[in-house]
Scaffold this active site. Structure first.
Site, PDB file in Angstrom:
ATOM      1  N   SER A  31       0.871  -1.173   0.000  1.00  0.00           N
ATOM      2  CA  SER A  31       0.000   0.000   0.000  1.00  0.00           C
ATOM      3  C   SER A  31       0.909   1.224   0.000  1.00  0.00           C
ATOM      4  O   SER A  31       2.089   1.119   0.364  1.00  0.00           O
ATOM      5  CB  SER A  31      -0.848  -0.006   1.279  1.00  0.00           C
ATOM      6  OG  SER A  31      -1.382   1.272   1.540  1.00  0.00           O
ATOM      7  N   TYR A  49      -2.576  -1.285  10.062  1.00  0.00           N
ATOM      8  CA  TYR A  49      -2.553  -1.479   8.604  1.00  0.00           C
ATOM      9  C   TYR A  49      -1.217  -1.012   8.017  1.00  0.00           C
ATOM     10  O   TYR A  49      -0.559  -1.737   7.265  1.00  0.00           O
ATOM     11  CB  TYR A  49      -3.717  -0.700   7.978  1.00  0.00           C
ATOM     12  CG  TYR A  49      -3.902  -0.920   6.502  1.00  0.00           C
ATOM     13  CD1 TYR A  49      -4.637  -2.010   6.027  1.00  0.00           C
ATOM     14  CD2 TYR A  49      -3.361  -0.036   5.574  1.00  0.00           C
ATOM     15  CE1 TYR A  49      -4.819  -2.210   4.670  1.00  0.00           C
ATOM     16  CE2 TYR A  49      -3.540  -0.238   4.208  1.00  0.00           C
ATOM     17  CZ  TYR A  49      -4.266  -1.321   3.761  1.00  0.00           C
ATOM     18  OH  TYR A  49      -4.450  -1.523   2.415  1.00  0.00           O
TER      19      TYR A  49
END
Lengths: 256, 264
Positions: free
Chosen positions: B154, B167
């Site tokens: 990401s 995350y």
């Protein structure tokens, strides 16, 4: 559908320093994907050979002699590409030189010459190609960085500065020209078997084996290793990819 | 200089005919977008997903490529389920050439309020599961003499996000795990690379937008490409990193974000 993702039929690409090494490896990839190629280089004999090879393989190709550090020459080169090939979709700023001297020995004119050829040329060529890309509604610019975009080397202060600079120039163009649908990315080659590095291997003791030992892939790169990345970054497969710097180095830069 | 790759046809460079790919979390979003790319390049697909709801429709969609598709119910948080995924793939197709570690979750909370359970769950699914999956496919890739592993990180692998420490940590971790894989298995001709998606319009980000309604415009205002990404924006990167076109690309982090992460 996927064939279409990477298809460059009808596209026109300029590859500076496209008559040898990494540049020619990229030009071959683009030609095989269907693009017409303008091979820009100083050495006209080598450019003619490259064009002959690309033409023989079924591509349209022209050789253009131009000093990419000279704005007038670059404007002329762009005008010729537009006249002879009709459009500009892809620009690969690949021309580059190195002068191997430590920071305390490299002369100012040597520094300037490396910065001009490796960094200023990309600025001059990108600026010159921008209007045609903008009018066409999009374009792809690929700048060639280096492992020395991210690492230092005692023998290449100007080269490393130019290659660090070109990554930041890539990001600037990416941000500036995204609204014109022009994607700009950098490729960072590792140690590749080319004329440039053949000289380095002659001059730097043990370089060949040192690189081999540090490259996870266990080999030097070949110019053919750049066909894939060139086609990816030139095609609509990468339309949401912009401002990146992608190493093609067999893992050299991630080896701890 | 004449490099070996220069003699190949470019169409072959990206061709995946005869290859078998596993995409975890392949039923929806980015996973399905990549699966479409791989299937259209000729690969047989295994979509392994916890969510059964979309399995049939995803399988039917992918089968329009003309290549076989196997939909498995897999919970990557469970190592036994991963082992079953690998054996089912080998039973069906006899080989595994490409592993896309895409399954991921997000449980947002300020760091000071985040429970250990919510931290651990995200780390388990986003980081530990790719480790287990990579280990599980390694013997067959090594025996075949080649393989491609694509880990989905990401832009939060390198940027911070106050509400998503779990995350972001898992994605930073998967990036470093990718580099470890790249150096470890290069000698087996297995290339491992990461893709760093930016803000892509998926169910995951729709939930984020539901919680934070201002998110949509804030992202739009910052992305140089002036749009949210779409799942099919990932297809090209997946095919590139799954094919012979990337054989000297190993340990790389390929950002697909419309310029989001380099906007100053």
């Amino acid at each position: 559908m996927t064939a279409g993702l990477f298809d460059l039929s009808g596209k026109v690409a300029i590859v500076t320093g496209g008559n040898g090494g990494i540049g020619l490896g990229m030009a071959r990839g683009l030609a095989q994907a269907g693009a017409a190629i303008a091979v820009v280089g100083r050495n006209q004999t080598k450019s003619k050979d490259a064009v002959a090879e690309l033409t023989e393989s079924g591509a349209r190709a022209v050789a253009i002699a131009a000093d990419v550090t000279d704005k007038t020459a670059v404007d002329g080169m762009i005008a010729r590409v537009l006249k002879e090939l009709g459009r500009i979709d892809i620009l690969i700023n690949n021309a580059g030189i190195n002068i191997r001297k430590p920071p305390h020995e490299i002369a100012l004119d040597e520094w300037d010459s490396v910065i001009k050829t490796n960094l200023t040329s990309a600025f001059v060529c990108s600026q010159a190609a921008h209007p045609a890309m903008k009018v066409a509604g999009g374009g792809k610019i690929i700048n060639i960085g280096s492992m020395l975009s991210i690492f230092g080397a005692s023998f290449a202060p100007a080269y490393a500065a130019s290659k660090g600079g070109i990554v930041q120039f890539t990001r600037s163009c990416a941000v500036a020209w995204a609204p014109h649908n022009i994607q700009c990315n950098a490729v960072l080659p590792g140690w590749i078997d080319t004329e440039l590095t053949q000289n380095a291997r002659r001059e730097i003791d043990g370089l060949h084996d040192k690189v081999l030992a540090r490259t996870p892939a266990g080999r030097w790169g070949a110019s053919g290793d750049f066909a894939g990345i060139a086609v990816f970054l030139s095609s609509r497969a990468s339309d949401f990819v912009t401002g990146t710097a992608i190493p093609v180095d067999g893992g050299f830069s991630v080896q701890g | 200089m004449h490099g070996g790759g220069g003699h190949l046809l470019t169409s072959n460079l990206f061709d995946l005919t005869g290859r078998v790919a596993i995409v975890t979390g392949g039923n929806t979003g980015i996973g399905l977008g990549m699966a479409h790319g791989l299937a259209n390049a000729g690969a047989a697909l295994v979509i392994a997903d916890r969510n059964r709801d979309n399995a049939a429709s995803a399988k039917a969609e992918l089968e329009t490529s003309g290549h076989p598709v196997l939909a498995l119910t897999t919970d990557v948080a469970d190592p036994n389920s991963i082992a079953q995924m690998v054996s089912a793939t080998l039973n069906a197709f006899g080989r595994i050439d490409i592993l896309v570690n895409n399954a991921g979750i997000s449980i947002s909370a300020p760091i000071e309020d985040m429970t250990l359970a919510d931290w651990q769950k995200v780390i388990d699914v986003n980081m530990t599961a790719p480790f287990i999956c990579a280990q599980a496919v390694y013997p067959t890739m090594k025996a075949a003499g080649r393989g491609k592993i694509i880990n989905i990180a990401s832009v939060l692998a390198t940027l911070g996000a106050g509400g998503a420490a779990n995350y972001a940590s898992s994605k930073g971790g998967i990036l470093q795990f990718t580099r470890a894989l790249a150096t470890a298995w290069a000698a087996d001709n297995i290339q491992s690379n990461a893709i760093l998606p930016g803000w892509i319009d998926t169910d995951l980000t729709k939930r984020a937008k539901d919680i934070r309604p201002e998110l949509h415009d804030r992202i739009l205002g910052r992305v140089p490409a002036q749009r949210w990404g779409r799942p099919d924006d990932l297809a090209g990167a997946a095919v590139f990193l799954a094919s012979g076109a990337s054989d000297f690309v190993n340990g790389a982090a390929l950002t697909v974000d419309g310029g989001f992460s380099i906007q100053g």
